[in-house]
Design a protein around this motif. Sequence first.
Motif, PDB file in Angstrom:
ATOM      1  N   THR A  70       0.830  -1.202   0.000  1.00 29.42           N
ATOM      2  CA  THR A  70       0.000   0.000   0.000  1.00 29.42           C
ATOM      3  C   THR A  70       0.863   1.250   0.000  1.00 29.42           C
ATOM      4  OG1 THR A  70      -1.721  -1.187   1.229  1.00 29.42           O
ATOM      5  CG2 THR A  70      -1.857   1.209   1.201  1.00 29.42           C
ATOM      6  N   TRP A  96      -3.161   0.704  11.095  1.00 27.61           N
ATOM      7  CA  TRP A  96      -3.100  -0.146   9.911  1.00 27.61           C
ATOM      8  C   TRP A  96      -3.926  -1.418  10.114  1.00 27.61           C
ATOM      9  CZ3 TRP A  96      -1.529   0.712   5.079  1.00 27.61           C
ATOM     10  CH2 TRP A  96      -0.644   1.756   4.821  1.00 27.61           C
ATOM     11  N   LEU A 100      -6.964  -2.292   7.578  1.00 24.05           N
ATOM     12  CA  LEU A 100      -6.783  -3.429   6.664  1.00 24.05           C
ATOM     13  C   LEU A 100      -7.632  -4.629   7.073  1.00 24.05           C
ATOM     14  CD1 LEU A 100      -2.918  -3.316   6.030  1.00 24.05           C
ATOM     15  CD2 LEU A 100      -4.757  -2.339   4.635  1.00 24.05           C
ATOM     16  N   ASP A 103      -8.670  -6.717   4.304  1.00 23.89           N
ATOM     17  CA  ASP A 103      -7.602  -7.059   3.358  1.00 23.89           C
ATOM     18  C   ASP A 103      -6.740  -8.199   3.864  1.00 23.89           C
ATOM     19  OD1 ASP A 103      -7.798  -4.769   1.285  1.00 23.89           O
ATOM     20  OD2 ASP A 103      -7.777  -3.708   3.204  1.00 23.89           O
ATOM     21  N   GLY A 190      -4.435  -1.702   0.365  1.00 25.68           N
ATOM     22  CA  GLY A 190      -5.592  -1.756   1.247  1.00 25.68           C
ATOM     23  C   GLY A 190      -6.788  -1.072   0.602  1.00 25.68           C
TER      24      GLY A 190
END
Length: 350
Positions: A70, A96, A100, A103, A190
């Motif tokens: 990303t 993060w 995410l 993801d 992401g």
Amino acid sequence: MTQITHLEPISGLAWSVFRGGRMEVMHALGREHADAIHAFRSLLGGSWEAQVRRADTVAAERLDAVIASTRGLLPVESQELAWIAEGAGIAERDMWARNLRGDLGRDGTGCSDIAFTTDAGVVMGHNEDGDGELREHIRLVTLDIDGDPAVTSVWYPGMLPSNAFVTTTAGLAFGMDHVPVVAPQTDGAGRHFVARHAQRQPTGEAARAALTHVPCAGGFAFDVADAAGRADLIENAAGHVASVTGRYRHTNHLRLLDGTSEGLAVSDDDEWLGESMTRLGVLRGRGTPTSAVDVFDALRIPGVLGRSEDLWTYVTTVVDTAADEILLQGSGSPWRGRWSAFARGERVQL
């Protein structure tokens, strides 16, 4: 210098407006809402805590790979998240892990969209759904950053403002529907960051290009309404992309991509897949909408409107680009306003 304004809430949603340079605005967003971000992070048994534990254990290697990818693909949006974390005084890796969440593997369900074009424009509606535990934390923020179109977002404290309903002064409105991906693409970006990248674009053409050219590590169905009179549904999941233009409904399963053959889809007996398909069936049963009010009413009926601890509709939004109107309902009474003013961070009620 950043200008910060707190507007009168609409339909139970607090609303903050930030104007200035990119770094200053993102720092201010984190700093101004630090208490809300920390409260969100520390919910007892909450989803953010679970995602941090997952990122530190079973998904650590995958998390590191997606963060690195990303940052390489979308450095501006990645830096924005770092500035929010710094302003809030919270660990960047925790931010993060939260951003995410879709993801790194299968992650829940939520959100419904309807869109259609008219001779004059587009009508698009979006239900923003999620865990019932978060319903008191959702709010509106406007980011008017020098050099970008201004954006007004339905915001989860601690998220990059991008993953829910968003509308911009470039004449665009976006709805994002989670689609589960069992095998994320770790060299993708992401999905919140892909969304934010598209929402910063000056035209519908540029926004659609961003959503089709930058692969998501996980999966989103992006709904894009363009004041030029175009409505697009774009599924971007683990590097696979498909799109359709015109009239559509979408919930939380792949409809354009063949998830089975491409190894993306969850199993047929997945609980939330069944819920998503049932919800889509209820929307279809309402027939063909012909107005913004039809769309709003469809999104607020039992079977589509979420009101449980597992699935709660935080806010319903409907944009009519030709009429320059937005209909919105959170926890309060429905609110009707001027869409173009709403995107600028101005509360103009009709």
